[in-house]
Write an enzyme that holds these catalytic residues in place. Structure first.
Site, PDB file in Angstrom:
ATOM      1  N   LYS A 186      16.997  40.529 -30.812  1.00 39.36           N
ATOM      2  CA  LYS A 186      16.934  41.949 -30.455  1.00 39.36           C
ATOM      3  C   LYS A 186      18.324  42.528 -30.748  1.00 39.36           C
ATOM      4  CE  LYS A 186      17.817  44.925 -27.638  1.00 39.36           C
ATOM      5  NZ  LYS A 186      18.645  46.121 -27.968  1.00 39.36           N
ATOM      6  N   GLY A 238      27.281  41.106 -24.954  1.00 37.86           N
ATOM      7  CA  GLY A 238      27.322  42.516 -24.564  1.00 37.86           C
ATOM      8  C   GLY A 238      28.148  42.701 -23.309  1.00 37.86           C
ATOM      9  N   SER A 239      27.799  43.693 -22.525  1.00 32.72           N
ATOM     10  CA  SER A 239      28.625  44.059 -21.375  1.00 32.72           C
ATOM     11  C   SER A 239      28.383  43.122 -20.185  1.00 32.72           C
ATOM     12  CB  SER A 239      28.279  45.487 -20.961  1.00 32.72           C
ATOM     13  OG  SER A 239      26.934  45.529 -20.523  1.00 32.72           O
ATOM     14  N   VAL A 242      25.111  44.152 -18.082  1.00 31.85           N
ATOM     15  CA  VAL A 242      23.807  43.654 -18.538  1.00 31.85           C
ATOM     16  C   VAL A 242      23.802  42.126 -18.529  1.00 31.85           C
ATOM     17  CG1 VAL A 242      22.106  43.702 -20.391  1.00 31.85           C
ATOM     18  CG2 VAL A 242      23.455  45.753 -19.911  1.00 31.85           C
ATOM     19  N   GLY A 243      24.935  41.528 -18.858  1.00 34.81           N
ATOM     20  CA  GLY A 243      25.025  40.061 -18.863  1.00 34.81           C
ATOM     21  C   GLY A 243      24.640  39.461 -17.518  1.00 34.81           C
ATOM     22  N   GLU A 260      28.156  35.998 -23.645  1.00 33.29           N
ATOM     23  CA  GLU A 260      29.429  36.368 -24.282  1.00 33.29           C
ATOM     24  C   GLU A 260      29.669  37.825 -23.924  1.00 33.29           C
ATOM     25  OE1 GLU A 260      31.069  34.096 -26.002  1.00 33.29           O
ATOM     26  OE2 GLU A 260      29.481  32.612 -26.166  1.00 33.29           O
ATOM     27  N   CYS A 294      35.806  43.073 -28.393  1.00 28.81           N
ATOM     28  CA  CYS A 294      35.816  42.553 -27.029  1.00 28.81           C
ATOM     29  C   CYS A 294      37.099  41.814 -26.677  1.00 28.81           C
ATOM     30  CB  CYS A 294      34.630  41.613 -26.849  1.00 28.81           C
ATOM     31  SG  CYS A 294      34.561  40.337 -28.108  1.00 28.81           S
ATOM     32  N   GLU A 394      37.471  47.877 -19.738  1.00 28.22           N
ATOM     33  CA  GLU A 394      37.400  48.089 -21.187  1.00 28.22           C
ATOM     34  C   GLU A 394      37.274  49.575 -21.523  1.00 28.22           C
ATOM     35  OE1 GLU A 394      33.865  45.478 -21.859  1.00 28.22           O
ATOM     36  OE2 GLU A 394      35.032  44.828 -23.588  1.00 28.22           O
TER      37      GLU A 394
HETATM   38  P1  TAP Z   1      25.410  46.402 -23.625  1.00 31.55           P
HETATM   39  O1  TAP Z   1      25.194  47.776 -23.165  1.00 31.55           O
HETATM   40  O2  TAP Z   1      25.485  45.325 -22.617  1.00 31.55           O
HETATM   41  O3  TAP Z   1      24.232  46.086 -24.663  1.00 31.55           O
HETATM   42  C1  TAP Z   1      24.138  44.850 -25.339  1.00 31.55           C
HETATM   43  C2  TAP Z   1      22.696  44.621 -25.754  1.00 31.55           C
HETATM   44  O4  TAP Z   1      21.891  44.450 -24.590  1.00 31.55           O
HETATM   45  C3  TAP Z   1      22.084  45.793 -26.529  1.00 31.55           C
HETATM   46  O5  TAP Z   1      21.247  45.276 -27.525  1.00 31.55           O
HETATM   47  C4  TAP Z   1      21.318  46.510 -25.420  1.00 31.55           C
HETATM   48  O6  TAP Z   1      20.281  47.344 -25.873  1.00 31.55           O
HETATM   49  C5  TAP Z   1      20.777  45.334 -24.633  1.00 31.55           C
HETATM   50  N1  TAP Z   1      20.367  45.663 -23.263  1.00 31.55           N
HETATM   51  C6  TAP Z   1      20.664  46.749 -22.510  1.00 31.55           C
HETATM   52  N2  TAP Z   1      20.077  46.645 -21.284  1.00 31.55           N
HETATM   53  C7  TAP Z   1      19.385  45.480 -21.268  1.00 31.55           C
HETATM   54  C8  TAP Z   1      18.579  44.808 -20.294  1.00 31.55           C
HETATM   55  N3  TAP Z   1      18.370  45.317 -19.079  1.00 31.55           N
HETATM   56  N4  TAP Z   1      18.038  43.613 -20.618  1.00 31.55           N
HETATM   57  C9  TAP Z   1      18.262  43.067 -21.841  1.00 31.55           C
HETATM   58  N5  TAP Z   1      19.004  43.655 -22.813  1.00 31.55           N
HETATM   59  C10 TAP Z   1      19.574  44.844 -22.531  1.00 31.55           C
HETATM   60  O7  TAP Z   1      26.741  46.292 -24.516  1.00 31.55           O
HETATM   61  P2  TAP Z   1      27.195  47.236 -25.720  1.00 31.55           P
HETATM   62  O8  TAP Z   1      27.693  48.521 -25.180  1.00 31.55           O
HETATM   63  O9  TAP Z   1      26.142  47.243 -26.769  1.00 31.55           O
HETATM   64  O10 TAP Z   1      28.422  46.379 -26.323  1.00 31.55           O
HETATM   65  C11 TAP Z   1      29.715  46.438 -25.839  1.00 31.55           C
HETATM   66  C12 TAP Z   1      30.004  45.270 -24.911  1.00 31.55           C
HETATM   67  O11 TAP Z   1      29.799  44.038 -25.587  1.00 31.55           O
HETATM   68  C13 TAP Z   1      31.463  45.242 -24.473  1.00 31.55           C
HETATM   69  O12 TAP Z   1      31.533  44.902 -23.111  1.00 31.55           O
HETATM   70  C14 TAP Z   1      32.057  44.138 -25.338  1.00 31.55           C
HETATM   71  O13 TAP Z   1      33.237  43.576 -24.824  1.00 31.55           O
HETATM   72  C15 TAP Z   1      30.929  43.175 -25.385  1.00 31.55           C
HETATM   73  N6  TAP Z   1      31.056  42.227 -26.518  1.00 31.55           N
HETATM   74  C16 TAP Z   1      31.374  40.909 -26.257  1.00 31.55           C
HETATM   75  C17 TAP Z   1      31.538  40.014 -27.317  1.00 31.55           C
HETATM   76  C18 TAP Z   1      31.897  38.578 -27.027  1.00 31.55           C
HETATM   77  S1  TAP Z   1      31.747  37.487 -28.234  1.00 31.55           S
HETATM   78  N7  TAP Z   1      32.340  38.189 -25.858  1.00 31.55           N
HETATM   79  C19 TAP Z   1      31.403  40.454 -28.625  1.00 31.55           C
HETATM   80  C20 TAP Z   1      31.096  41.778 -28.855  1.00 31.55           C
HETATM   81  C21 TAP Z   1      30.925  42.669 -27.781  1.00 31.55           C
HETATM   82  P3  TAP Z   1      20.658  48.846 -26.319  1.00 31.55           P
HETATM   83  O14 TAP Z   1      20.884  48.729 -27.764  1.00 31.55           O
HETATM   84  O15 TAP Z   1      19.538  49.720 -25.973  1.00 31.55           O
HETATM   85  O16 TAP Z   1      21.886  49.246 -25.558  1.00 31.55           O
END
Ligand code: TAP
Length: 492
Positions: A186, A238-239, A242-243, A260, A294, A394
């Site tokens: 996804k 992701g965040s 949600v994690g 992650e 991240c 962040e």
């Molecule tokens: P999130 O808002 O957590 O979204 C990540 C993914 O989860 C998206 O595909 C999102 O769908 C999906 N999602 C949202 N709610 C969900 C639920 N209830 N159940 C299952 N999946 C759900 O993060 P973001 O804003 O896309 O990304 C930024 C975050 O990712 C930052 O905190 C960043 O630090 C972190 N990140 C970490 C790493 C590593 S390797 N540690 C790498 C890259 C990024 P949608 O597309 O609809 O939002």
């Protein structure tokens, strides 16, 4: 000058796209679709189908059906498929560079030098590595013939964010596939294009139908995937917000999960550091991918005695950074990924200001000529108390928060004063001190005289609020996708 699109990239980013389930491009049963934007211009590129639990169910069923055949192949046979995929990804590197840059707003010089070649190398790394993994490990026991046998889990679920869609995809799914699992992905619905292009190539090189499945959707599709009873392993990037929800679901279902999550990396610069090299890397830390990284360095901690000199050098480099559209080869920093994220970054910085942060470099809404509708923001530097929201959470934009320290103990205390534990760096010519500090910074990764250090074979991992479950990019990642099973026969 803007790079002109290759014919393939041009066609792909302007064609409405669908889910990929069981080898077929599949529309949503609801008929729902969403527009995909170009953050450099704010214009619509194309549309993608928006899935829900219905598509997730179909995708998991397809992955389950494909599992017996894929898992029975030998590691060498799977490696042949993966090398063919790597060949196709390399052949289409120019298309992928443009697709990823356009969709995410990444400066094309970076996508060309990092995202695409580094992602492709991941496929070859795990394709080679899996051929050397011992699938049966004998145990030397008295009176029992015994071994640990390694087998793939089954269907693995993957949820990804929008900031490094291509690399995160490959870092995570390739070890799972090499180990013999089948996958349901996804991606973020705002940056799904490179994932779908990879899928098209995977199909062209003959990866069997159902081995890789993609459902595009929002959080509800992600939730349906993480809750699905047939998922045997889950991976979420992701965040932390949600994690934690995914972790809870997987805990209830007793499904092993890899999380992650976010980070708030510190860079601790001592008085004997190479200031020119440090300044260049710190400036890059917040301009690379427009600070949407991240693990990058966003809490800069400067020793009192070099604070002014290092700030001056770093500011000079930042002020010379060229902000522009992703496909311009002169661009060093592109736009933020979306209007919604642009608004979030502004609000976060405003909150920091309201809490008393000192503004060293003010963020500005920038509008490169001809790109007035893109989501551009200049770099910013803040300073002040360590409890400011911009120092603790962040921002995920081109911004850093600067703190002063007097000695090693104070620096370590500041680094470890927040809950994130992804990556930090220490900068000093005294390698004994650098190693000592590196060991005391609580995080999955401590880098010395560099920030953002990645190589295959070098584990990239997280602790505390930044995640759990083994990390990526190393032999451990591959072993994570192999279920150990004890087989024993008494001899007496
Ligand atoms: P999130 O808002 O957590 O979204 C990540 C993914 O989860 C998206 O595909 C999102 O769908 C999906 N999602 C949202 N709610 C969900 C639920 N209830 N159940 C299952 N999946 C759900 O993060 P973001 O804003 O896309 O990304 C930024 C975050 O990712 C930052 O905190 C960043 O630090 C972190 N990140 C970490 C790493 C590593 S390797 N540690 C790498 C890259 C990024 P949608 O597309 O609809 O939002």
């Amino acid at each position: 000058m803007l790079a002109s699109l290759t014919e393939t990239a041009d066609r792909f980013v302007h064609t409405p796209l669908l889910h990929h389930i069981g080898g077929k491009s599949t529309p949503s049963q609801s008929g729902d679709a969403i527009e995909v934007f170009d953050p450099s211009t704010g214009a619509v590129l194309t549309s993608v189908a928006m899935g829900s639990a219905q598509e997730v169910n179909l995708a998991v069923a397809a992955a389950e059906a494909a599992f017996p055949r894929w898992s029975r192949l030998s590691p060498a046979e799977r490696a042949v498929f993966l090398h063919r995929l790597a060949d196709a990804l390399d052949k289409h590197a120019a298309d992928l560079v443009q697709i990823e840059s356009l969709n995410v707003g990444k400066a094309i010089v970076n996508t060309e030098s990092f995202d695409i070649p580094f992602g492709n190398a991941c496929v070859r790394y795990f394709a080679d590595l899996v051929q050397h993994v011992a699938m049966d490990i004998p145990h030397a026991l008295a009176n029992i013939e015994a071994r640990t046998h390694r087998v793939p889990y089954g269907v693995c679920g993957f949820i990804f964010p929008w900031n490094f869609p291509y690399d995160l995809l490959l870092w995570n799914i390739i070890p799972a596939l090499a180990a013999g699992n089948t996958v349901v992905i996804k991606p973020s619905e705002i940056t799904p294009l490179s994932t779908l292009f990879m899928m098209k190539l995977a199909q062209e090189v003959g990866i069997p139908d159902g081995v890789i499945n993609i459902v595009i959707g929002d959080g509800s599709a992600g939730q349906a995937l993480s809750e699905h009873p047939s998922i045997k392993r889950m991976s979420f990037t992701g965040s932390p917000r949600v994690g934690k929800m995914i972790g809870k679901t997987c805990g209830e279902n007793l499904v092993p999960v890899k999380l992650e999550l976010g980070g708030k990396g510190a860079a601790v610069v001592f008085d004997d550091a190479d200031l020119d090299a440090t300044a260049a890397q710190l400036a890059n830390a917040i301009t690379f991918n427009t600070g949407q990284v991240c693990c990058t360095a966003t809490r800069w901690m400067f020793h009192d005695s070099i604070y002014d000199a290092l700030l001056e050098k770093t500011t000079a480099i930042l002020n010379g950074t060229r902000l522009g559209p992703a496909l311009d080869r002169e661009t060093q920093m592109g736009p933020l990924v979306s209007k919604a994220h642009y608004d979030r970054v502004w609000q976060h910085l405003e909150k920091g200001k309201a809490q008393g942060a000192q503004i060293i470099l003010e963020p500005k809404a920038a509008k490169p000529a001809g790109f007035e509708h893109g989501y551009y923001m200049t770099h910013s530097l803040l300073a002040g108390a360590p409890d400011n929201v911009c120092c603790r959470e962040e921002v995920f934009g081109p911004s850093a928060y600067i703190l002063r320290f007097k000695d090693e103990a104070e620096a370590i205390r500041l680094v470890n004063s927040i809950s994130y534990g992804l990556a930090n760096s220490v900068w000093s010519r005294d390698l004994a001190r650098a190693n000592r500090v590196a060991e005391q910074m609580v995080a999955g990764n401590s880098w010395i005289n560099a920030h953002n250090v990645f190589a295959y074979g070098l584990p990239y991992r997280a602790v505390n609020l930044s995640g759990l479950g083994g990390g990526v990019n190393s032999p451990e990642t591959l072993l994570d996708y192999l279920r150990p099973q004890t087989i024993a026969r008494p001899l007496a």
